[in-house]
Design an enzyme around this catalytic site. Structure first.
Site, PDB file in Angstrom:
ATOM      1  N   ARG A 139       0.830  -1.209   0.000  1.00  0.00           N
ATOM      2  CA  ARG A 139       0.000   0.000   0.000  1.00  0.00           C
ATOM      3  C   ARG A 139       0.864   1.258   0.000  1.00  0.00           C
ATOM      4  O   ARG A 139       0.507   2.289  -0.559  1.00  0.00           O
ATOM      5  CB  ARG A 139      -0.951  -0.002   1.206  1.00  0.00           C
ATOM      6  CG  ARG A 139      -1.924   1.119   1.134  1.00  0.00           C
ATOM      7  CD  ARG A 139      -3.147   1.097   2.048  1.00  0.00           C
ATOM      8  NE  ARG A 139      -3.314   0.034   2.977  1.00  0.00           N
ATOM      9  CZ  ARG A 139      -2.894   0.052   4.259  1.00  0.00           C
ATOM     10  NH1 ARG A 139      -2.235   1.101   4.729  1.00  0.00           N
ATOM     11  NH2 ARG A 139      -3.118  -0.970   5.042  1.00  0.00           N
ATOM     12  N   TYR A 170     -13.955  18.396 -16.414  1.00  0.00           N
ATOM     13  CA  TYR A 170     -14.332  16.997 -16.634  1.00  0.00           C
ATOM     14  C   TYR A 170     -15.562  16.683 -15.770  1.00  0.00           C
ATOM     15  O   TYR A 170     -15.610  17.064 -14.593  1.00  0.00           O
ATOM     16  CB  TYR A 170     -13.149  16.116 -16.236  1.00  0.00           C
ATOM     17  CG  TYR A 170     -13.442  14.643 -16.268  1.00  0.00           C
ATOM     18  CD1 TYR A 170     -13.674  13.992 -17.479  1.00  0.00           C
ATOM     19  CD2 TYR A 170     -13.507  13.904 -15.103  1.00  0.00           C
ATOM     20  CE1 TYR A 170     -13.940  12.641 -17.496  1.00  0.00           C
ATOM     21  CE2 TYR A 170     -13.779  12.549 -15.120  1.00  0.00           C
ATOM     22  CZ  TYR A 170     -13.999  11.926 -16.330  1.00  0.00           C
ATOM     23  OH  TYR A 170     -14.278  10.586 -16.348  1.00  0.00           O
ATOM     24  N   ASP A 230      -5.290  20.112 -13.982  1.00  0.00           N
ATOM     25  CA  ASP A 230      -5.516  18.799 -14.586  1.00  0.00           C
ATOM     26  C   ASP A 230      -4.957  18.865 -16.006  1.00  0.00           C
ATOM     27  O   ASP A 230      -5.485  19.573 -16.865  1.00  0.00           O
ATOM     28  CB  ASP A 230      -7.025  18.498 -14.581  1.00  0.00           C
ATOM     29  CG  ASP A 230      -7.354  17.122 -15.140  1.00  0.00           C
ATOM     30  OD1 ASP A 230      -6.577  16.613 -15.979  1.00  0.00           O
ATOM     31  OD2 ASP A 230      -8.413  16.576 -14.773  1.00  0.00           O
ATOM     32  N   LYS A 263      -5.724   8.010 -19.913  1.00  0.00           N
ATOM     33  CA  LYS A 263      -5.840   8.646 -21.223  1.00  0.00           C
ATOM     34  C   LYS A 263      -4.504   8.575 -21.967  1.00  0.00           C
ATOM     35  O   LYS A 263      -4.043   7.485 -22.251  1.00  0.00           O
ATOM     36  CB  LYS A 263      -6.345  10.075 -21.032  1.00  0.00           C
ATOM     37  CG  LYS A 263      -7.538  10.184 -20.039  1.00  0.00           C
ATOM     38  CD  LYS A 263      -8.792   9.485 -20.499  1.00  0.00           C
ATOM     39  CE  LYS A 263      -9.838   9.358 -19.399  1.00  0.00           C
ATOM     40  NZ  LYS A 263     -10.258  10.598 -18.774  1.00  0.00           N
TER      41      LYS A 263
HETATM   42  C1  LIG Z   1     -10.870  10.932 -17.542  1.00  0.00           C
HETATM   43  C2  LIG Z   1     -10.537  12.199 -16.874  1.00  0.00           C
HETATM   44  C3  LIG Z   1     -10.453  12.282 -15.480  1.00  0.00           C
HETATM   45  C4  LIG Z   1     -10.763  11.097 -14.586  1.00  0.00           C
HETATM   46  O1  LIG Z   1      -9.854  10.068 -14.763  1.00  0.00           O
HETATM   47  P1  LIG Z   1     -10.219   8.505 -14.575  1.00  0.00           P
HETATM   48  O2  LIG Z   1      -8.935   7.837 -14.850  1.00  0.00           O
HETATM   49  O3  LIG Z   1     -11.299   8.176 -15.552  1.00  0.00           O
HETATM   50  O4  LIG Z   1     -10.684   8.353 -13.168  1.00  0.00           O
HETATM   51  C5  LIG Z   1     -10.090  13.496 -14.921  1.00  0.00           C
HETATM   52  N1  LIG Z   1      -9.849  14.578 -15.692  1.00  0.00           N
HETATM   53  C6  LIG Z   1      -9.921  14.532 -17.026  1.00  0.00           C
HETATM   54  C7  LIG Z   1      -9.642  15.756 -17.819  1.00  0.00           C
HETATM   55  C8  LIG Z   1     -10.275  13.354 -17.673  1.00  0.00           C
HETATM   56  O5  LIG Z   1     -10.372  13.316 -19.013  1.00  0.00           O
END
Ligand SMILES: *Cc1c(COP(=O)(O)O)cnc(C)c1O
Length: 381
Positions: free
Chosen positions: A50, A102, A173, A198
């Protein structure tokens, strides 16, 4: 020696922590939950899964290096990473968040943040200054740039001048451009988050998230939280993301090139009333993104003339798949209003220009002629 970004996707500069003596080129998957100690008072540097695992650690070093941070922490998803950053705040703290985030992040603020006493103000930060919204209890500003799905570009450096002056944290982000095209820490951000699901992973096969920071103090707090809550990325998933990142530079370049071809095609179509892509000279954020990033990415949002055409396109596409998510080798199309943005209040959707004719493409790395041919047949009756 300082490597350039393509090399940094594959190699870390200092290899002193390589725990494998076999010479394996591919970093091993340490599929273990716990680690033995050589003797009392001695440690291999690992205790319990962990807290840390060598495969996860290798991935974290690569990502920290790509973003220019002192530390990166790998999570089981992007939302787990964002949730962990939000644990830095307490009930009564106020955050200023961009209006076009998002959908999952908006859901976090509306349901979890709200329940935990985190106050928020939503501001269109590509248009408005953050300063008038700062209160005595404001602790941070949270943005994405370009935003999802309307591709608004926010000037990171300009906001960071204010957040630094007012001693607020600037959280960015950076999922949409990936560290290959943009490095918010270098522009004054304090914390960068990613959905590693992504572009970093890049193959639509693994969920992951990252928090990267240039501050020892923040890194220490994030590591304490992950050790306590256990939302770290598993060893095998860490290995998959490590493998994905090796081709980040090639994938980003190719996806962007394809996106440009598709944008050109969309611009010529009479059924398309609007194409939103920050690489277009008429995009309001074009000059800012040119200054703060090394590319425009591969996300393209467009609006067609009717709801019926949306239905037809989603029905008829064959190569392009109708699916949520982005940043993988496969081209995907989404209908934000019923998918990623289903939980976003209608007044915010309207304000951001998202309607029942808006579609979003995550352009992949296929042959652009095949992608355009697929769109062509899907647009025709
Ligand atoms: C997909 C996404 C998230 C969340 O990520 P997950 O891996 O799906 O939990 C956060 N911010 C953006 C801009 C995203 O495209």
């Amino acid at each position: 020696m300082a490597y350039d970004i393509e090399t940094k996707c594959i190699h870390i500069e200092k290899k002193e922590n390589t725990c494998d003596s076999s010479g394996a080129i591919s970093f091993p998957i340490y599929q273990t939950a716990t680690f033995a100690h050589p003797s009392l008072g001695n440690s291999t540097g690992y205790d319990y899964g962990r807290v840390q695992n060598p495969t996860r650690e290798q991935l974290e070093k690569i990502v920290a290096n790509l973003e220019g941070g002192i530390d990166a922490v790998a999570f089981s998803s992007g939302m787990a990473a964002i949730d962990t950053v939000m644990q830095l705040f307490s009930p009564g703290d106020h955050l200023i968040i961009d209006d076009d985030l998002y959908g999952g992040s908006i859901r976090w603020f509306s349901f979890i943040g709200n329940k935990n006493g985190i106050e928020i103000t939503r501001v269109n930060l590509w248009k408005e200054s953050v300063e008038p919204y700062i209160r005595e209890n404001t602790k941070a500003v949270f943005i994405e740039t370009p935003t999802n799905p309307m591709m608004n570009v926010i000037d990171i450096e300009k906001i960071s001048e204010i957040t630094k002056k007012k001693e607020l944290l600037l959280i960015v982000d950076n999922t949409f451009l990936s560290p290959y095209f943009q490095n918010p820490l270098k522009l004054g951000a304090d914390i960068v988050v990613h959905s590693g699901t992504k572009y970093l992973g890049g193959h639509n096969d693994t969920l992951a998230g990252f928090v990267i920071t240039g501050s020892e103090e923040i890194a220490e707090k994030i590591r304490f939280i992950i050790k306590t809550t256990g939302v770290g990325l598993a060893p095998f998933d860490s290995w998959l993301i490590l493998r994905g990142i090796k081709t980040l530079s090639l994938r980003m370049e190719r996806a962007q090139e394809n996106a440009l071809q598709i944008v050109k095609w969309l611009k010529e179509r009479p059924e398309v009333v609007r194409v939103v892509y920050p690489g277009l000279a008429d995009h309001p954020g074009h000059q800012i993104i040119k200054r703060q990033a090394r590319g425009f990415g591969a996300m393209v949002t467009f609006e067609v003339s009717s709801k019926e055409l949306v239905e037809q396109i989603l029905q008829k596409i064959e190569l392009i798949q109708y699916a949520e998510s982005l940043g993988g080798v496969e081209t995907l199309i989404t209908f934000p209003i019923t998918q990623t943005h289903a939980d976003v209040p209608p007044e915010i959707l309207e304000k951001n220009g998202i309607n029942d004719r808006t579609l979003r493409l995550s352009v992949g790395i296929e042959n652009s002629k095949d992608l355009i041919a697929d769109l062509e047949q899907a647009f025709c009756h």
